[in-house]
Design a protein around this motif. Structure first.
Motif, short mmCIF file in Angstrom:
data_model
loop_
_atom_site.label_atom_id
_atom_site.label_comp_id
_atom_site.label_asym_id
_atom_site.label_seq_id
_atom_site.Cartn_x
_atom_site.Cartn_y
_atom_site.Cartn_z
N GLY A 152 -7.62 33.55 -6.52
CA GLY A 152 -6.30 34.14 -6.25
C GLY A 152 -6.04 34.45 -4.79
N ASN A 156 -7.86 45.54 -16.35
CA ASN A 156 -7.25 45.29 -17.66
C ASN A 156 -8.25 45.49 -18.78
OD1 ASN A 156 -4.88 44.64 -16.38
ND2 ASN A 156 -5.07 42.43 -16.63
N VAL A 172 -7.87 43.03 -10.92
CA VAL A 172 -6.90 43.19 -12.01
C VAL A 172 -7.53 42.86 -13.36
CG1 VAL A 172 -4.80 42.20 -13.02
CG2 VAL A 172 -4.82 42.91 -10.63
N HIS A 173 -8.31 41.80 -13.41
CA HIS A 173 -8.95 41.43 -14.67
C HIS A 173 -9.92 42.51 -15.15
CE1 HIS A 173 -7.32 37.43 -13.86
NE2 HIS A 173 -7.63 37.10 -15.09
N ASP A 217 -4.12 44.38 -6.25
CA ASP A 217 -3.40 44.28 -7.53
C ASP A 217 -2.73 42.92 -7.73
OD1 ASP A 217 -1.43 44.45 -5.65
OD2 ASP A 217 -0.41 46.20 -6.51
N SER A 218 -3.17 41.89 -7.00
CA SER A 218 -2.59 40.56 -7.22
C SER A 218 -3.02 40.02 -8.59
CB SER A 218 -2.98 39.59 -6.10
OG SER A 218 -4.38 39.45 -6.04
N LYS A 219 -2.16 39.29 -9.20
CA LYS A 219 -2.28 38.90 -10.61
C LYS A 219 -3.61 38.25 -10.97
CE LYS A 219 -0.06 35.92 -14.05
NZ LYS A 219 1.02 34.93 -14.28
N ASP A 220 -4.08 37.32 -10.14
CA ASP A 220 -5.27 36.54 -10.51
C ASP A 220 -6.57 37.09 -9.93
OD1 ASP A 220 -3.88 34.67 -12.02
OD2 ASP A 220 -3.34 33.51 -10.25
N SER A 221 -6.56 38.31 -9.41
CA SER A 221 -7.74 38.86 -8.76
C SER A 221 -8.77 39.35 -9.78
CB SER A 221 -7.35 40.01 -7.83
OG SER A 221 -6.87 41.11 -8.59
N ASP A 231 -1.94 46.43 -19.03
CA ASP A 231 -1.58 45.74 -17.78
C ASP A 231 -1.24 46.72 -16.67
OD1 ASP A 231 -1.91 43.25 -18.95
OD2 ASP A 231 0.16 43.17 -19.65
#
Length: 274
Positions: A25, A67, A63-64, A56-60, A73
């Motif tokens: 990401g 979650n 974040v995973h 907090d970027s989506k594919d980092s 989310d």
């Protein structure tokens, strides 16, 4: 065909605790090789709660992992809050897995430990799978580990879809050409410094920059990589178990390039100019 299991076991001493980069990401993450068996290789990384609440970027990875911890989310920016939730739910979180895209393929990681400071994650890959995915030309974690095990440079531009114009086949063709040449890069057109020019530039080289210069000087070839330099005995007194010296070597190599003592040949190779 290379026997990856045999290569890993033969090179186990050098591979254990070695750090390598996984691009995800738009970010780069340093993972450590924690264990090597005759069938599998174990890679791990500690994420401190301050890290887990900063990206907090989506594919980092951050974040995973969040979650998984929060089962939602919603991103938590407070390290203390995330730590409390992690420790409170530690028993349920242990060994839980999440999937994250690396290159062209998703890879599963699991939580193997949670402390008051960090969350540790792990992935275990079989050599058989690494060889299979690599042979198909899929840009992935398997590609990275295949190269790391064989001490080949990893072409990370393959993971950057916006900048890269090269394919996996280009990489393999270039490597075949390199091997046919006997593993020699032609630096015949690169002009060497005179002794007077070298001495005038060395006046500006001190501290770690001088240490890096000395390590290049002691290496018996003109072409080198960061991984080659890190293994030079001159750094032995500065080594800490489990920590790579490559970041500090790279940082202090850059001024030597700017001074004209070293030329960056490509994304991996450097050439000394004296």
């Amino acid at each position: 065909m290379v026997n990856l299991s045999k290569e890993a076991l033969n090179n186990k001493k050098n591979l254990l605790n070695q750090f390598f980069v996984i691009p995800v990401g738009g970010n780069e993450y340093e993972f450590k090789i924690d264990n090597i068996t005759n069938k599998e290789i174990f890679i791990q990384k500690k994420f401190y709660f301050e890290e887990l609440t900063s990206e907090d970027s989506k594919d980092s990875f951050e974040v995973h992992i969040q979650n998984l911890i929060t089962d939602s989310d919603d991103f938590i920016y407070n390290p203390s809050e995330l730590k409390q939730r992690s420790l409170f739910n530690k028993e349920n979180l242990m060994r839980k897995m999440f999937a994250i895209p690396i290159g062209d393929k998703k890879h599963g990681f699991r939580i193997i430990n949670i402390t008051g400071r960090h969350v540790k994650i792990e992935n275990v890959l079989k050599y058989e799978l690494i060889e299979k995915i690599y042979s198909k030309g899929i840009i992935s974690l398997e590609y990275i580990l295949h190269e790391v095990i064989l001490s080949n440079p990893v072409d990370y531009t393959l993971f950057n879809y916006e900048k890269s114009t090269r394919s996996f086949k280009d990489l393999l063709r270039d490597r075949a050409d390199f091997e046919k040449s006997g593993g020699v890069i032609d630096v015949g057109d690169i002009k060497k410094l005179s002794k007077a020019d070298l001495d005038s530039k060395l006046i500006h080289v001190k501290g770690w920059q001088k240490l890096v210069f000395d390590s290049i000087d002691e290496y018996d070839k003109d072409v080198f990589t960061l991984a080659i330099l890190e293994k030079e005995p001159i750094y032995d007194q500065y080594r800490l178990q489990g920590e790579s010296l490559i970041p500090i070597i790279e940082k202090n190599l850059s001024p030597l390039v700017d001074l004209g003592l070293v030329e960056k040949f490509d994304d991996v190779h450097y050439v000394k100019l004296w």
